[in-house]
Design a protein around this motif. Structure first.
Motif, PDB file in Angstrom:
ATOM      1  N   UNK A 172       0.818  -1.218   0.000  1.00  0.00           N
ATOM      2  CA  UNK A 172       0.000   0.000   0.000  1.00  0.00           C
ATOM      3  C   UNK A 172       0.850   1.266   0.000  1.00  0.00           C
ATOM      4  N   UNK A 173       2.166   1.094   0.024  1.00  0.00           N
ATOM      5  CA  UNK A 173       3.106   2.218   0.071  1.00  0.00           C
ATOM      6  C   UNK A 173       2.829   3.103   1.291  1.00  0.00           C
ATOM      7  N   UNK A 174       2.643   2.438   2.437  1.00  0.00           N
ATOM      8  CA  UNK A 174       2.432   3.124   3.708  1.00  0.00           C
ATOM      9  C   UNK A 174       3.486   2.650   4.691  1.00  0.00           C
ATOM     10  N   UNK A 175       3.678   3.410   5.756  1.00  0.00           N
ATOM     11  CA  UNK A 175       4.627   2.989   6.788  1.00  0.00           C
ATOM     12  C   UNK A 175       4.005   1.865   7.617  1.00  0.00           C
ATOM     13  N   UNK A 176       4.864   1.088   8.238  1.00  0.00           N
ATOM     14  CA  UNK A 176       4.384   0.012   9.102  1.00  0.00           C
ATOM     15  C   UNK A 176       3.507   0.567  10.226  1.00  0.00           C
TER      16      UNK A 176
END
Length: 88
Positions: A67-71
């Motif tokens: 999702x191209x998000x941070x953990x």
């Protein structure tokens, strides 16, 4: 075009119940007042989140990457969904 099952009343936003189920093959009907399964009571986005979690073998790290998000952002989404489910 596939119709989506409504889960909330369009007038007052109250959760809907199932009243009747019907077999398309033999036309047997079952009537009553049944609650929708928990999964179907969730929003489309929440259902997709759970499906993606399953398809990524339960890896929040993999979901975040896809999702191209941070953990931490993905973990917060997970925590919010867990909290919502526990409060149902």
């Amino acid at each position: 075009m596939t119709m989506k099952l409504p889960v909330h009343c369009p007038s007052c936003e109250t959760a809907l119940n199932v009243h009747q189920l019907k077999c398309n093959l033999c036309e047997t009907s079952v009537s009553g007042n049944y609650d929708l399964p928990l999964y179907l009571q969730l929003s489309q986005d929440e259902q997709e989140f759970i499906l993606n979690f399953f398809l990524s073998s339960g890896s929040i790290k993999e979901m975040a990457r896809q999702a191209d998000l941070s953990y931490p952002t993905m973990r917060n989404k997970m925590d919010d969904l867990i909290k919502k489910i526990k409060n149902q």
